[in-house]
Design a protein around this motif. Structure first.
Motif, PDB file in Angstrom:
ATOM      1  N   THR A  57     -58.945  64.757 -20.648  1.00  0.00           N
ATOM      2  CA  THR A  57     -59.814  64.931 -19.488  1.00  0.00           C
ATOM      3  C   THR A  57     -60.249  66.385 -19.364  1.00  0.00           C
ATOM      4  O   THR A  57     -61.428  66.674 -19.144  1.00  0.00           O
ATOM      5  CB  THR A  57     -59.107  64.452 -18.204  1.00  0.00           C
ATOM      6  OG1 THR A  57     -58.841  63.051 -18.343  1.00  0.00           O
ATOM      7  CG2 THR A  57     -59.951  64.694 -16.967  1.00  0.00           C
ATOM      8  N   GLU A  61     -64.069  67.797 -19.696  1.00  0.00           N
ATOM      9  CA  GLU A  61     -64.681  68.615 -18.650  1.00  0.00           C
ATOM     10  C   GLU A  61     -65.210  69.921 -19.233  1.00  0.00           C
ATOM     11  O   GLU A  61     -66.295  70.374 -18.874  1.00  0.00           O
ATOM     12  CB  GLU A  61     -63.689  68.884 -17.522  1.00  0.00           C
ATOM     13  CG  GLU A  61     -63.418  67.661 -16.672  1.00  0.00           C
ATOM     14  CD  GLU A  61     -62.392  67.901 -15.585  1.00  0.00           C
ATOM     15  OE1 GLU A  61     -61.789  68.998 -15.522  1.00  0.00           O
ATOM     16  OE2 GLU A  61     -62.177  66.970 -14.783  1.00  0.00           O
ATOM     17  N   LYS A 120     -67.135  66.086 -12.959  1.00  0.00           N
ATOM     18  CA  LYS A 120     -66.370  64.984 -12.358  1.00  0.00           C
ATOM     19  C   LYS A 120     -67.099  63.647 -12.514  1.00  0.00           C
ATOM     20  O   LYS A 120     -66.487  62.633 -12.821  1.00  0.00           O
ATOM     21  CB  LYS A 120     -66.084  65.265 -10.879  1.00  0.00           C
ATOM     22  CG  LYS A 120     -65.203  66.456 -10.641  1.00  0.00           C
ATOM     23  CD  LYS A 120     -63.833  66.269 -11.246  1.00  0.00           C
ATOM     24  CE  LYS A 120     -62.955  67.473 -10.975  1.00  0.00           C
ATOM     25  NZ  LYS A 120     -61.778  67.518 -11.830  1.00  0.00           N
ATOM     26  N   ARG A 121     -68.400  63.641 -12.304  1.00  0.00           N
ATOM     27  CA  ARG A 121     -69.174  62.408 -12.410  1.00  0.00           C
ATOM     28  C   ARG A 121     -69.183  61.883 -13.844  1.00  0.00           C
ATOM     29  O   ARG A 121     -69.018  60.705 -14.091  1.00  0.00           O
ATOM     30  CB  ARG A 121     -70.599  62.654 -11.909  1.00  0.00           C
ATOM     31  CG  ARG A 121     -71.510  61.441 -11.909  1.00  0.00           C
ATOM     32  CD  ARG A 121     -71.047  60.335 -10.959  1.00  0.00           C
ATOM     33  NE  ARG A 121     -71.063  60.729  -9.593  1.00  0.00           N
ATOM     34  CZ  ARG A 121     -71.994  60.408  -8.713  1.00  0.00           C
ATOM     35  NH1 ARG A 121     -73.004  59.674  -9.067  1.00  0.00           N
ATOM     36  NH2 ARG A 121     -71.885  60.799  -7.471  1.00  0.00           N
ATOM     37  N   ILE A 123     -66.977  62.357 -16.179  1.00  0.00           N
ATOM     38  CA  ILE A 123     -65.644  61.839 -16.521  1.00  0.00           C
ATOM     39  C   ILE A 123     -65.400  60.515 -15.795  1.00  0.00           C
ATOM     40  O   ILE A 123     -64.863  59.572 -16.370  1.00  0.00           O
ATOM     41  CB  ILE A 123     -64.543  62.865 -16.189  1.00  0.00           C
ATOM     42  CG1 ILE A 123     -64.770  64.175 -16.947  1.00  0.00           C
ATOM     43  CG2 ILE A 123     -63.161  62.296 -16.478  1.00  0.00           C
ATOM     44  CD1 ILE A 123     -64.923  64.065 -18.435  1.00  0.00           C
ATOM     45  N   SER A 124     -65.827  60.418 -14.536  1.00  0.00           N
ATOM     46  CA  SER A 124     -65.591  59.193 -13.765  1.00  0.00           C
ATOM     47  C   SER A 124     -66.328  57.998 -14.364  1.00  0.00           C
ATOM     48  O   SER A 124     -65.926  56.859 -14.170  1.00  0.00           O
ATOM     49  CB  SER A 124     -65.994  59.383 -12.298  1.00  0.00           C
ATOM     50  OG  SER A 124     -67.399  59.396 -12.149  1.00  0.00           O
ATOM     51  N   PHE A 125     -67.389  58.242 -15.107  1.00  0.00           N
ATOM     52  CA  PHE A 125     -68.127  57.166 -15.761  1.00  0.00           C
ATOM     53  C   PHE A 125     -67.563  56.827 -17.140  1.00  0.00           C
ATOM     54  O   PHE A 125     -68.172  56.063 -17.892  1.00  0.00           O
ATOM     55  CB  PHE A 125     -69.610  57.513 -15.887  1.00  0.00           C
ATOM     56  CG  PHE A 125     -70.372  57.434 -14.590  1.00  0.00           C
ATOM     57  CD1 PHE A 125     -70.019  56.554 -13.588  1.00  0.00           C
ATOM     58  CD2 PHE A 125     -71.454  58.262 -14.378  1.00  0.00           C
ATOM     59  CE1 PHE A 125     -70.725  56.483 -12.403  1.00  0.00           C
ATOM     60  CE2 PHE A 125     -72.185  58.202 -13.186  1.00  0.00           C
ATOM     61  CZ  PHE A 125     -71.808  57.310 -12.199  1.00  0.00           C
ATOM     62  N   GLY A 126     -66.419  57.409 -17.490  1.00  0.00           N
ATOM     63  CA  GLY A 126     -65.765  57.075 -18.759  1.00  0.00           C
ATOM     64  C   GLY A 126     -66.394  57.724 -19.971  1.00  0.00           C
ATOM     65  O   GLY A 126     -66.406  57.132 -21.048  1.00  0.00           O
ATOM     66  N   ARG A 128     -65.411  60.422 -21.672  1.00  0.00           N
ATOM     67  CA  ARG A 128     -64.566  61.274 -22.523  1.00  0.00           C
ATOM     68  C   ARG A 128     -64.878  61.056 -23.999  1.00  0.00           C
ATOM     69  O   ARG A 128     -65.073  62.009 -24.744  1.00  0.00           O
ATOM     70  CB  ARG A 128     -63.077  61.005 -22.283  1.00  0.00           C
ATOM     71  CG  ARG A 128     -62.537  61.638 -21.069  1.00  0.00           C
ATOM     72  CD  ARG A 128     -61.053  61.625 -20.913  1.00  0.00           C
ATOM     73  NE  ARG A 128     -60.281  60.660 -21.659  1.00  0.00           N
ATOM     74  CZ  ARG A 128     -59.003  60.419 -21.419  1.00  0.00           C
ATOM     75  NH1 ARG A 128     -58.361  61.072 -20.454  1.00  0.00           N
ATOM     76  NH2 ARG A 128     -58.338  59.538 -22.132  1.00  0.00           N
TER      77      ARG A 128
END
Length: 151
Positions: A57, A61, A120-121, A123-126, A128
């Motif tokens: 993560t 980022e 953050k957005r 990463i939150s959408f997968g 990586r």
């Protein structure tokens, strides 16, 4: 501590060796860092990141701000349904120019929302795997670590 003596790096080397089905001596640890972490080289044409969940993560980022030019172009092409790839630029434009463009986009983001909401957005959408696995956009899991092929 010397990089070859770092127990975590040795554990990651062993995990990657099992994943690839090779001897761990076939894997070299990078001197530098990519997205804040050392990579592993297998031969001359393969490179990998082997990361814990938290490290993956963090690396993703970090990758966001280094790939703004790529993210921007992919978004534009997708929005307008244009069949082109930002990778088509590579070889046609100098790395220095790409880095300059990336810095300018970074300034624009800094003066609007800032980088943190974008990181953050994404990463939150997968994303990586898309940010870290340049070769195949695939996230592999082996023995407690995530493996990403860079090339």
């Amino acid at each position: 501590m010397h990089k070859d003596q770092d127990p975590v790096m040795q554990q990651k080397r062993e995990v990657l060796a099992r994943f690839l089905g090779v001897e761990k001596v076939a894997l070299r640890i990078s001197n530098g860092h990519l997205y804040g972490f050392k990579a592993f080289f297998h031969g001359n044409d393969e490179a990998y990141l082997v990361l814990s969940d938290a490290e993956a993560t963090q690396a993703a980022e970090n990758a966001v701000q280094e790939k703004l030019w790529l993210i921007s172009l992919e978004s534009l092409f997708a929005y307008f349904d244009i069949n082109a790839s930002p990778a088509d630029l590579l070889g046609k434009i100098r790395i220095k120019e790409i880095r300059q463009a990336n810095e300018e986009i970074k300034k624009l983001i800094h003066h609007t929302s800032g980088m943190e909401p974008l990181r953050k957005r994404m990463i939150s959408f997968g994303n990586r795997k898309n940010l870290l696995a340049d070769y195949d956009q695939t996230e592999h899991y082996q023995d407690g670590f995530f493996i990403y092929r860079l090339y």
